[in-house]
Design a protein around this motif. Structure first.
Motif, PDB file in Angstrom:
ATOM      1  N   PRO A 108     -39.497  -0.525  32.641  1.00  0.00           N
ATOM      2  CA  PRO A 108     -38.149  -0.076  32.284  1.00  0.00           C
ATOM      3  C   PRO A 108     -37.165  -1.225  32.063  1.00  0.00           C
ATOM      4  O   PRO A 108     -36.292  -1.141  31.198  1.00  0.00           O
ATOM      5  CB  PRO A 108     -37.713   0.791  33.463  1.00  0.00           C
ATOM      6  N   GLN A 109     -37.289  -2.297  32.832  1.00  0.00           N
ATOM      7  CA  GLN A 109     -36.390  -3.450  32.679  1.00  0.00           C
ATOM      8  C   GLN A 109     -36.589  -4.102  31.314  1.00  0.00           C
ATOM      9  O   GLN A 109     -35.620  -4.458  30.642  1.00  0.00           O
ATOM     10  CB  GLN A 109     -36.653  -4.473  33.795  1.00  0.00           C
ATOM     11  N   LEU A 110     -37.831  -4.241  30.891  1.00  0.00           N
ATOM     12  CA  LEU A 110     -38.130  -4.828  29.585  1.00  0.00           C
ATOM     13  C   LEU A 110     -37.580  -3.952  28.459  1.00  0.00           C
ATOM     14  O   LEU A 110     -36.943  -4.453  27.529  1.00  0.00           O
ATOM     15  CB  LEU A 110     -39.635  -5.011  29.405  1.00  0.00           C
ATOM     16  N   ILE A 111     -37.811  -2.651  28.560  1.00  0.00           N
ATOM     17  CA  ILE A 111     -37.308  -1.726  27.544  1.00  0.00           C
ATOM     18  C   ILE A 111     -35.790  -1.826  27.452  1.00  0.00           C
ATOM     19  O   ILE A 111     -35.221  -1.918  26.361  1.00  0.00           O
ATOM     20  CB  ILE A 111     -37.742  -0.274  27.848  1.00  0.00           C
ATOM     21  N   ASP A 112     -35.123  -1.842  28.595  1.00  0.00           N
ATOM     22  CA  ASP A 112     -33.666  -1.893  28.618  1.00  0.00           C
ATOM     23  C   ASP A 112     -33.146  -3.213  28.034  1.00  0.00           C
ATOM     24  O   ASP A 112     -32.187  -3.223  27.258  1.00  0.00           O
ATOM     25  CB  ASP A 112     -33.164  -1.702  30.043  1.00  0.00           C
ATOM     26  N   THR A 113     -33.783  -4.311  28.381  1.00  0.00           N
ATOM     27  CA  THR A 113     -33.368  -5.615  27.873  1.00  0.00           C
ATOM     28  C   THR A 113     -33.534  -5.689  26.359  1.00  0.00           C
ATOM     29  O   THR A 113     -32.617  -6.131  25.639  1.00  0.00           O
ATOM     30  CB  THR A 113     -34.177  -6.736  28.547  1.00  0.00           C
ATOM     31  N   LEU A 114     -34.680  -5.256  25.857  1.00  0.00           N
ATOM     32  CA  LEU A 114     -34.920  -5.298  24.414  1.00  0.00           C
ATOM     33  C   LEU A 114     -33.997  -4.348  23.667  1.00  0.00           C
ATOM     34  O   LEU A 114     -33.502  -4.673  22.586  1.00  0.00           O
ATOM     35  CB  LEU A 114     -36.385  -4.985  24.110  1.00  0.00           C
ATOM     36  N   ALA A 115     -33.733  -3.178  24.252  1.00  0.00           N
ATOM     37  CA  ALA A 115     -32.814  -2.225  23.621  1.00  0.00           C
ATOM     38  C   ALA A 115     -31.418  -2.828  23.504  1.00  0.00           C
ATOM     39  O   ALA A 115     -30.756  -2.704  22.469  1.00  0.00           O
ATOM     40  CB  ALA A 115     -32.781  -0.924  24.417  1.00  0.00           C
ATOM     41  N   ALA A 116     -30.977  -3.493  24.546  1.00  0.00           N
ATOM     42  CA  ALA A 116     -29.665  -4.140  24.511  1.00  0.00           C
ATOM     43  C   ALA A 116     -29.627  -5.226  23.440  1.00  0.00           C
ATOM     44  O   ALA A 116     -28.653  -5.337  22.691  1.00  0.00           O
ATOM     45  CB  ALA A 116     -29.343  -4.744  25.876  1.00  0.00           C
ATOM     46  N   GLU A 117     -30.698  -6.008  23.347  1.00  0.00           N
ATOM     47  CA  GLU A 117     -30.742  -7.071  22.341  1.00  0.00           C
ATOM     48  C   GLU A 117     -30.730  -6.504  20.921  1.00  0.00           C
ATOM     49  O   GLU A 117     -30.110  -7.081  20.025  1.00  0.00           O
ATOM     50  CB  GLU A 117     -31.964  -7.946  22.560  1.00  0.00           C
ATOM     51  N   ILE A 118     -31.399  -5.376  20.717  1.00  0.00           N
ATOM     52  CA  ILE A 118     -31.389  -4.729  19.400  1.00  0.00           C
ATOM     53  C   ILE A 118     -29.967  -4.319  19.031  1.00  0.00           C
ATOM     54  O   ILE A 118     -29.484  -4.577  17.933  1.00  0.00           O
ATOM     55  CB  ILE A 118     -32.330  -3.499  19.388  1.00  0.00           C
ATOM     56  N   VAL A 119     -29.284  -3.672  19.969  1.00  0.00           N
ATOM     57  CA  VAL A 119     -27.926  -3.183  19.701  1.00  0.00           C
ATOM     58  C   VAL A 119     -26.962  -4.346  19.474  1.00  0.00           C
ATOM     59  O   VAL A 119     -26.100  -4.277  18.588  1.00  0.00           O
ATOM     60  CB  VAL A 119     -27.446  -2.271  20.855  1.00  0.00           C
ATOM     61  N   LEU A 120     -27.123  -5.419  20.220  1.00  0.00           N
ATOM     62  CA  LEU A 120     -26.243  -6.576  20.067  1.00  0.00           C
ATOM     63  C   LEU A 120     -26.587  -7.412  18.836  1.00  0.00           C
ATOM     64  O   LEU A 120     -25.799  -8.239  18.402  1.00  0.00           O
ATOM     65  CB  LEU A 120     -26.315  -7.459  21.319  1.00  0.00           C
ATOM     66  N   GLY A 121     -27.780  -7.193  18.302  1.00  0.00           N
ATOM     67  CA  GLY A 121     -28.192  -7.938  17.119  1.00  0.00           C
ATOM     68  C   GLY A 121     -28.783  -9.298  17.428  1.00  0.00           C
ATOM     69  O   GLY A 121     -28.848 -10.166  16.556  1.00  0.00           O
ATOM     70  N   THR A 122     -29.212  -9.509  18.651  1.00  0.00           N
ATOM     71  CA  THR A 122     -29.742 -10.814  19.037  1.00  0.00           C
ATOM     72  C   THR A 122     -31.266 -10.886  19.031  1.00  0.00           C
ATOM     73  O   THR A 122     -31.812 -11.968  19.204  1.00  0.00           O
ATOM     74  CB  THR A 122     -29.228 -11.222  20.433  1.00  0.00           C
ATOM     75  N   LEU A 123     -31.931  -9.776  18.855  1.00  0.00           N
ATOM     76  CA  LEU A 123     -33.391  -9.776  18.784  1.00  0.00           C
ATOM     77  C   LEU A 123     -33.781  -9.899  17.321  1.00  0.00           C
ATOM     78  O   LEU A 123     -33.368  -9.096  16.487  1.00  0.00           O
ATOM     79  CB  LEU A 123     -33.963  -8.483  19.377  1.00  0.00           C
ATOM     80  N   GLY A 124     -34.553 -10.896  16.994  1.00  0.00           N
ATOM     81  CA  GLY A 124     -34.868 -11.127  15.584  1.00  0.00           C
ATOM     82  C   GLY A 124     -36.344 -11.373  15.334  1.00  0.00           C
ATOM     83  O   GLY A 124     -37.163 -11.399  16.254  1.00  0.00           O
TER      84      GLY A 124
END
Length: 65
Positions: free
Chosen positions: A6-22
């Motif tokens: 769950p921590q990984l999912i939440d972290t990646l979801a936040a990065e997607i929304v913020l636009g920092t996961l590329g």
């Protein structure tokens, strides 16, 4: 990738929304998000959490550079 963390999912979801996961990580997450409702739900939760901040920002005109 641990698909049940769950921590990984939440972290990646936040990065997607913020636009920092590329790059490949973003493409891989987007495929995962399309397949799994609980991953999509975490993205939606982050969007809901941050929309208030986005609405309070004043528009900024980009420089001509």
């Amino acid at each position: 990738m641990k698909h049940d963390d769950p921590q990984l999912i939440d972290t990646l979801a936040a990065e997607i929304v913020l636009g920092t996961l590329g790059g490949r990580a973003r493409r891989r997450f987007e495929r995962w998000r399309a397949r799994e409702w609980h991953v999509e739900r975490r993205v939606q939760a982050w969007e809901e959490r941050l929309v208030g901040l986005a609405l309070r920002l004043r528009p900024v005109k980009p420089s001509s550079h």
